[in-house]
Design a protein around this motif. Structure first.
Motif, PDB file in Angstrom:
ATOM      1  N   GLU A 105       0.849  -1.188   0.000  1.00 55.70           N
ATOM      2  CA  GLU A 105       0.000   0.000   0.000  1.00 55.70           C
ATOM      3  C   GLU A 105       0.884   1.237   0.000  1.00 55.70           C
ATOM      4  OE1 GLU A 105      -4.118   0.808   2.128  1.00 55.70           O
ATOM      5  OE2 GLU A 105      -2.457   1.157   3.511  1.00 55.70           O
TER       6      GLU A 105
ATOM      7  N   GLN B 253      -3.944   4.108  -2.912  1.00 57.59           N
ATOM      8  CA  GLN B 253      -5.000   3.206  -3.396  1.00 57.59           C
ATOM      9  C   GLN B 253      -6.339   3.493  -2.729  1.00 57.59           C
ATOM     10  OE1 GLN B 253      -1.988   2.213  -2.219  1.00 57.59           O
ATOM     11  NE2 GLN B 253      -1.155   0.495  -3.412  1.00 57.59           N
TER      12      GLN B 253
ATOM     13  N   GLN C 265      -8.712   0.496  -2.544  1.00 53.77           N
ATOM     14  CA  GLN C 265      -8.694  -0.390  -3.713  1.00 53.77           C
ATOM     15  C   GLN C 265      -7.860  -1.625  -3.404  1.00 53.77           C
ATOM     16  OE1 GLN C 265      -8.036   1.054  -7.880  1.00 53.77           O
ATOM     17  NE2 GLN C 265      -6.100  -0.024  -7.593  1.00 53.77           N
TER      18      GLN C 265
ATOM     19  N   ILE D 294      -3.466  -4.699  -3.007  1.00 53.93           N
ATOM     20  CA  ILE D 294      -2.491  -3.643  -2.764  1.00 53.93           C
ATOM     21  C   ILE D 294      -1.104  -4.249  -2.926  1.00 53.93           C
ATOM     22  CG2 ILE D 294      -3.868  -2.063  -1.354  1.00 53.93           C
ATOM     23  CD1 ILE D 294      -2.797  -3.516   1.122  1.00 53.93           C
TER      24      ILE D 294
ATOM     25  N   GLU E 161       2.503  -2.823 -10.711  1.00 48.76           N
ATOM     26  CA  GLU E 161       1.619  -3.610  -9.852  1.00 48.76           C
ATOM     27  C   GLU E 161       1.807  -5.093 -10.157  1.00 48.76           C
ATOM     28  OE1 GLU E 161      -1.890  -4.062  -7.158  1.00 48.76           O
ATOM     29  OE2 GLU E 161      -0.538  -2.377  -7.591  1.00 48.76           O
TER      30      GLU E 161
ATOM     31  N   GLY F 178      -0.124   0.654 -12.111  1.00 46.60           N
ATOM     32  CA  GLY F 178      -1.038   1.419 -11.290  1.00 46.60           C
ATOM     33  C   GLY F 178      -0.830   2.910 -11.426  1.00 46.60           C
TER      34      GLY F 178
ATOM     35  N   GLY G 261      -2.530   6.845  -9.702  1.00 46.48           N
ATOM     36  CA  GLY G 261      -3.444   7.482  -8.759  1.00 46.48           C
ATOM     37  C   GLY G 261      -3.256   8.979  -8.761  1.00 46.48           C
TER      38      GLY G 261
ATOM     39  N   SER H 272      -6.394  10.666  -1.361  1.00 45.06           N
ATOM     40  CA  SER H 272      -6.478  10.108  -2.702  1.00 45.06           C
ATOM     41  C   SER H 272      -7.840  10.417  -3.306  1.00 45.06           C
ATOM     42  CB  SER H 272      -6.258   8.599  -2.663  1.00 45.06           C
ATOM     43  OG  SER H 272      -6.485   8.025  -3.935  1.00 45.06           O
TER      44      SER H 272
ATOM     45  N   ALA I 216      -7.737   6.078  -7.997  1.00 42.80           N
ATOM     46  CA  ALA I 216      -6.632   5.178  -8.296  1.00 42.80           C
ATOM     47  C   ALA I 216      -7.169   4.029  -9.127  1.00 42.80           C
ATOM     48  CB  ALA I 216      -5.981   4.653  -7.013  1.00 42.80           C
TER      49      ALA I 216
END
Length: 595
Positions: A100, A121, A124, A127, A156, A166, A168, A176, A179
């Motif tokens: 994460e 994230q 999401q 992670i 990722e 990934g 974001g 955030s 993402a």
């Protein structure tokens, strides 16, 4: 402190390594999965080591793997807003897992730091992020943090291996906003550096399926455009490999991407070279690659290949970086090797005109040796970053800092410290080497550098500051660390140039308007001025018809010498005048914009 046996063995190996490898090797893979371990908690108050620069403990990670690639950019400074931020993997004291991502930000030039309110994230799953990069996008040139965007990208894991990409964004650097994971195919690789201009945010990824390079861009984070330039196709890199070294924009919003790759050009032994590609339309289309023929430059002609800092294995391990100066000309830094003598050099290639190259040696000889502790054992981030050769520039783009990590050349030992050198655009050579860490028994063999410097003015003195980062096992001050244990991210804000107003020809305690520098200019220039007493100051720019084209200053300022940067990227070539009004004092000078 010096591990004599290891040094002797490695020096002996370097001395016998005199025949260049003609086989074009692949780039070394980065580690994707690390074992699960119990974290060791050490209070932050006990984690900061004593170092030459004032490195501040920013936050913790579950282990040392997160920043372990020299091609990413986890540390970013925005010169307009004055905000600096760093993205990193988490620790389970505050995160759901090591994959994460979180970021920390500072509005006081790195003195104090605040962790983001959510992860990148933000709920999401999964992670499984690795090697994150970030940039601060400031499309409105705002000094208000709420108008800034934190832009993040990372490789990722998919099915336990690299493959996903990934990204974001945060709005205001607090939480955030969005993402997402871009799933394969193709299989994306282990690096995804991030960069911005005033109009777009970008990230790139080299692909595992072939040697191609892909660009992503967005200006609203609702539509993510995927761009595959023909000049970035696999065949341009000999269908063999590419190592990204980042991206940057200039004052005209042109964007540049640098890479070390097995280009089809045949310059040095080993089959890999360094170069850049340029876009003048916000990344929609890209030029072919500009590659310095360093064998034809007097400063570098004796070096026959790029510096592979893990020699003798089945892969190439190269390092480099890119920036652009006030004239829109590119500067590349990397390492070279003379295999006939076993000597290395860290070098700067710079354009004197588009596609016309020269070079300067940054460090060489005993300063750049092959027996530093860049191994894949018990060292920060597996030692995967190697010398981490990087370059940063100030907002005016006329002053540069190069940073790298290496075993201390002063003592010839293998234990790494972080070093810098500086040069102004007009200087003939790099100067002022400084050891930022100066630890006798720690092995800081992983570091990063924000690509922009901060510039502050006070009392008639202007100071440029760099932002330097390294990471280390929490509570450990030896060179033998457990890279699976909890790790600390450190960032230092270091003064690298101090200029007195008197030295600029502006007397203190008087009113004065200096001639802009450089002049002629394209597209940015510096205007220095001195005021004798606290006054309301306005500086305006006019064209030759008397129409106002810019207001550079309109505020109350204290007595002393000040500086303002005028960016004329949206104006046509020609003569302009700038006027200062401070109290009862007025003055006007002319300047020439040449595009």
């Amino acid at each position: 402190m010096v591990k004599n046996l290891l040094t002797i063995l490695l020096v002996s190996f370097v001395a016998t390594y005199s025949v260049a490898q003609e086989t074009i090797l692949k780039k070394a893979p980065l580690k994707s999965v690390e074992p699960t371990v119990n974290e060791k908690f050490v209070p932050l108050s006990f984690e900061s080591p004593k170092t030459a620069a004032n490195y501040v403990a920013v936050d913790t990670m579950a282990n040392s793997f997160g920043p372990g690639s020299n091609t990413i950019n986890p540390l970013y400074y925005d010169p307009v807003s004055g905000v600096v931020a760093v993205v990193h993997r988490g620790a389970t004291t505050y995160a759901l897992g090591s994959g994460e991502l979180w970021w920390n930000w500072s509005t006081d030039y790195g003195t104090t730091w605040t962790r983001s309110e959510t992860s990148v994230q933000n709920g999401q799953t999964p992670i499984l992020a690795r090697y994150p990069s970030m940039a601060i996008w400031n499309p409105n040139a705002s000094t208000n943090m709420s108008e800034l965007f934190g832009v993040f990208s990372w490789p990722e894991l998919v099915g336990g291996a690299f493959g996903g990409l990934g990204w974001g964004v945060s709005e205001g650097l607090l939480q955030s906003s969005l993402a997402a994971i871009i799933q394969p195919p193709p299989l994306y690789s282990s690096n995804a550096p991030t960069f911005v201009n005033a109009n777009y945010a970008f990230w790139t990824s080299d692909n595992q399926d072939n040697a191609s390079l892909r660009l992503f861009r967005t200006n609203d984070f609702l539509t993510i455009e995927q761009i595959d330039p023909p000049t970035w196709a696999s065949s341009r890199f000999g269908d063999n490999g590419i190592i990204q070294i980042g991206g940057i924009s200039d004052d005209n919003n042109n964007v540049y991407v640098g890479s070390i790759a097995s280009f089809t050009e045949d310059i040095g032994a080993g089959g890999w070279e360094i170069g850049y590609s340029k876009s003048t339309d916000d990344g929609a289309t890209w030029s072919d690659w500009f590659i310095p023929d360093w064998r034809q430059i007097s400063a570098t002609q004796d070096y026959d290949r790029l510096w592979d800092w893990l020699i003798g294995d089945a892969f190439v391990s190269y390092s480099g970086d890119i920036t652009v100066d006030a004239n829109g000309l590119v500067h590349l830094v990397t390492g070279l090797t003379d295999t006939s003598t076993g000597t290395n050099a860290i070098v700067e290639f710079f354009e004197t005109a588009p596609g016309v190259w020269d070079a300067k040696i940054i460090a060489s000889g005993t300063e750049v040796h092959d027996y530093s502790l860049y191994d894949n054992g018990a060292d920060p981030g597996l030692g995967q970053t190697g010398p981490s050769i990087m370059i940063a520039t100030n907002q005016a783009r006329d002053f540069f800092v190069a940073q790298w990590t290496i075993g201390s050349p002063e003592t010839g030992d293998t234990i790494c410290d972080v070093y810098i050198k500086t040069r102004a655009l007009s200087d003939n050579a790099w100067d002022n080497k400084q050891n930022l860490t100066q630890t006798d028994n720690m092995n800081e063999n992983g570091c990063h550098l924000a690509q922009y410097l901060a510039t502050t003015s006070s009392g008639g003195t202007t100071t440029d500051w760099l932002f330097s980062m390294y990471w280390y096992e929490a509570g450990n001050t030896t060179y033998l660390i457990n890279q699976l244990n909890r790790s600390v991210v450190y960032v230092a804000t270091v003064p690298v140039r101090v200029v007195s107003g008197v030295d600029d020809g502006l007397p203190l305690n008087t009113f004065e308007l200096a001639q802009n520098y450089p002049n002629p200019f394209n597209p940015s220039t510096n205007i220095k001025y001195s005021i004798a007493e606290r006054s309301n100051v306005t500086i305006k720019v006019y064209d030759m018809l008397g129409s106002e084209v810019a207001t550079l200053v309109n505020q109350v300022q204290d007595a002393g010498t000040h500086n303002v940067v005028f960016n004329a990227s949206n104006l046509a070539s020609g003569m302009y005048v700038y006027t200062i009004t401070a109290g009862n004092f007025t003055a006007t000078k002319k300047m020439m914009l040449l595009k």
